[in-house]
Design a protein around this motif. Structure first.
Motif, mmCIF file in Angstrom:
data_model
loop_
_atom_site.group_PDB
_atom_site.id
_atom_site.type_symbol
_atom_site.label_atom_id
_atom_site.label_comp_id
_atom_site.label_asym_id
_atom_site.label_seq_id
_atom_site.Cartn_x
_atom_site.Cartn_y
_atom_site.Cartn_z
ATOM 1 N N ARG A 79 0.832 -1.209 0.000
ATOM 2 C CA ARG A 79 0.000 0.000 0.000
ATOM 3 C C ARG A 79 0.866 1.259 0.000
ATOM 4 N NH1 ARG A 79 -3.918 -0.164 3.117
ATOM 5 N NH2 ARG A 79 -3.772 -2.198 4.132
ATOM 6 N N ASN A 130 -1.189 2.447 -5.971
ATOM 7 C CA ASN A 130 -2.459 3.164 -5.883
ATOM 8 C C ASN A 130 -3.599 2.145 -5.916
ATOM 9 O OD1 ASN A 130 -4.651 4.866 -6.083
ATOM 10 N ND2 ASN A 130 -4.261 5.414 -8.232
ATOM 11 N N PHE A 131 -4.078 1.770 -4.731
ATOM 12 C CA PHE A 131 -5.101 0.728 -4.655
ATOM 13 C C PHE A 131 -6.502 1.241 -4.962
ATOM 14 C CE2 PHE A 131 -1.732 -1.691 -2.766
ATOM 15 C CZ PHE A 131 -2.030 -3.003 -3.111
ATOM 16 N N SER A 132 -6.613 2.499 -5.288
ATOM 17 C CA SER A 132 -7.904 2.997 -5.773
ATOM 18 C C SER A 132 -8.078 2.686 -7.256
ATOM 19 C CB SER A 132 -8.006 4.510 -5.540
ATOM 20 O OG SER A 132 -7.031 5.202 -6.304
ATOM 21 N N HIS A 133 -6.987 2.281 -7.916
ATOM 22 C CA HIS A 133 -7.073 1.882 -9.327
ATOM 23 C C HIS A 133 -7.513 0.415 -9.393
ATOM 24 C CE1 HIS A 133 -6.033 1.157 -13.509
ATOM 25 N NE2 HIS A 133 -5.827 2.467 -13.660
ATOM 26 N N ALA A 137 -6.046 -2.935 -7.487
ATOM 27 C CA ALA A 137 -6.895 -3.514 -6.447
ATOM 28 C C ALA A 137 -7.232 -4.972 -6.730
ATOM 29 C CB ALA A 137 -8.173 -2.689 -6.309
ATOM 30 N N THR A 154 -0.551 6.375 -13.118
ATOM 31 C CA THR A 154 -1.413 6.417 -11.922
ATOM 32 C C THR A 154 -1.410 5.104 -11.136
ATOM 33 O OG1 THR A 154 -3.334 5.746 -13.242
ATOM 34 C CG2 THR A 154 -2.962 8.121 -12.943
#
Length: 534
Positions: free
Chosen positions: A391, A395-398, A402, A446
């Motif tokens: 983490r 970028n674990f929002s991608h 994820a 990103t």
């Protein structure tokens, strides 16, 4: 304080010279009056009046001189007689807490003129005679303004460090130029490295092979020198120094003119490797030609920064935008099996490390079929340095990240790695690395935050063998409070971060571990005014 008897002896009047007791009378009965009673009365008063005097003085000193009536004095002194002197102060504090709590939820105007110091704040309070709520509002506004100023200063500090870290110090630039000139004019500086009779040893697997890729001549000299000095068998050390085309003449000159016998040193430019063609490394061409990449690494690094950024996070963002990350030298380690096809095992070192202990036991470590022997960076007392999980980098929002990765997976470190090249050649690590670098380009950079380690973290998943943390201590380039006892006991110390030991911004108490391996008496170093720190 005065005591006055009436002519009729029917009353006694007590008055205070401080104005607090205007009148206090003791009436004496008209009848059945005796001198014995009068004597006892005076005796009691003589006992009580000193206490009244002391309490009156206390009230005066506390600034209540406006209280001039006996009734007022009673209200002031009554609680003291009863031992409740703290009630008013406790109530005052509770009222202040209540007001501050109310103000905490209110929006404060940012553009108002505010005091810049405590003395200015105090003067502002006295001159304007604010009520309690206005005082609380002004206090909050002043503190928030000062917090913003402190954060701006810390962000500016990180920005200046970034520019200092990405620039080339004058002395190091001079050293490269002087040695390049020496290469063209001095045949001794151009002599073959190593000598022809030692060439077969460059692929002899009974020797300990080290690889370093850098364009910093001074840093390379420290790494090689510290390895040889620390080795119990320097005659078995073979160093492969790889540099770029422009630095090659100067790098070659340095090691030709400063041999480290009995160790063997080879200096090679990337242009001298036949395998390194555009066809074999297409991803690097994509990185160089991608407009977004060039703008990200070579553009305006101030854009995107704001005062709400945490300074440490801001520093990480800046470091991730260092131009070195689009350099071929920084990606070179992913091609080690192809660059050294005859070698079985190598130790790859970054140019910002110092070796303090014999590294030959690294060749005895059983990697259990894995490719990469590395120190994990998710376990340790210093959580800033040794608290790195996936983490931290991705970028674990991608959705692509994820769906593929675990945010709590333990990360590991580049800088000192034992690579089993035979095991590596049986994998698709290089192809996986290329795939993820291309995906990051497609996603407009990103997918991850920091440099070249993230694609390697993915590519080497399942191929990493953890080694003891004492082999590799990290963080000397950003953790000023590095534990010195642990540092002295570490085999390899790593100045990863912005504050490199050859820069002015390097931590002065950590620099000596690096500078002890610099030959400050060398003519080239002296002529370029690279001075030994005092």
């Amino acid at each position: 304080m005065q005591i006055r008897f009436s002519p009729s002896m029917r009353s006694i009047t007590i008055s205070s010279s401080y104005g607090f007791l205007d009148l206090m009378k003791v009436k004496v009965a008209a009848r059945h009056f005796s001198y014995r009673t009068l004597f006892h009365t005076i005796l009691i008063l003589a006992f009580l009046l000193p206490f009244v005097f002391i309490l009156t003085a206390v009230v005066t000193l506390e600034g209540v001189n406006k209280c001039s009536s006996f009734d007022c004095l009673g209200r002031r002194l009554g609680p003291r007689f009863l031992g409740r002197g703290g009630d008013d102060s406790v109530k005052l504090v509770k009222d202040l807490y209540k007001i501050l709590d109310q103000v905490n939820s209110e929006e404060i105007l940012v553009d108002q003129k505010l005091p810049e110091s405590f003395s200015e704040f105090l003067s502002d309070m006295k001159n304007n005679k604010y009520d309690a709520k206005t005082f609380a509002v002004r206090l909050k506004a002043t503190m928030e303004n000062m917090a913003r100023e402190v954060k701006r200063s810390r962000l500016a500090e990180q920005l200046h460090k970034h520019f200092a870290a990405t620039s080339i110090p004058k002395g190091i630039h001079c050293l490269s130029l002087r040695l390049t000139d020496e290469y063209s004019s001095n045949a001794q500086a151009r002599k073959q490295l190593p000598p022809p009779e030692l060439l077969p040893l460059l692929s002899d697997n009974s020797y300990h092979h080290f690889v370093i890729a850098t364009d910093n001549i001074l840093a390379a000299s420290v790494v090689v020198n510290s390895v040889v000095r620390s080795s119990l068998e320097p005659e078995r050390v073979v160093f492969h120094v790889i540099t770029d085309k422009k630095t090659y003449p100067g790098m070659h000159s340095w090691f030709a003119l400063n041999p480290l016998s009995p160790a063997i040193v080879e200096v090679k430019g990337v242009h001298q490797f036949d395998w390194l063609t555009r066809e074999n490394v297409p991803v690097l061409e994509a990185i160089e030609n991608h407009h977004g990449v060039r703008n990200h690494y070579l553009g305006n690094h101030i854009m995107g920064a704001n005062v709400s950024d945490n300074p440490r996070i801001f520093a990480s963002k800046l470091q991730a935008r260092s131009p070195k990350y689009i350099s071929l030298l920084n990606h070179l380690r992913i091609y080690l099996p192809e660059l050294f096809p005859k070698l079985n095992k190598v130790v790859f070192l970054d140019d910002d490390v110092v070796i303090q202990r014999d590294l030959s036991p690294l060749w005895e470590i059983d990697l259990s079929g894995k490719v990469n022997g590395a120190v994990e960076t998710c376990k340790g007392e210093d959580t800033w340095v040794m608290g790195k999980l996936f983490r931290t980098y991705f970028n674990f929002s991608h959705p692509l990240i994820a769906n593929k990765l675990d945010p709590n997976e333990c990360a590991w470190a580049y800088g000192m790695n034992v690579f089993d090249l035979n095991a590596w050649r049986k994998t698709s690590i290089r192809e996986t690395y290329h795939y993820w670098v291309k995906e990051n380009l497609k996603s407009n950079l990103t997918l991850w935050k920091l440099g070249t380690l993230p694609p390697a973290l993915i590519a080497f998943r399942g191929y990493v063998h953890p080694i003891d943390p004492s082999w590799h201590m990290l963080g000397l380039g950003y953790q000023e409070k590095t534990d010195l006892d642990s540092l002295r006991n570490a085999a390899v110390i790593h100045y990863n971060g912005q504050c490199k030991p050859w820069l002015e911004i390097g931590y002065k108490h950590l620099q000596p571990f690096w500078t002890r391996h610099v030959n400050y008496s060398n003519d080239f170093i002296r002529s370029c005014h690279i001075l030994e720190p005092q």
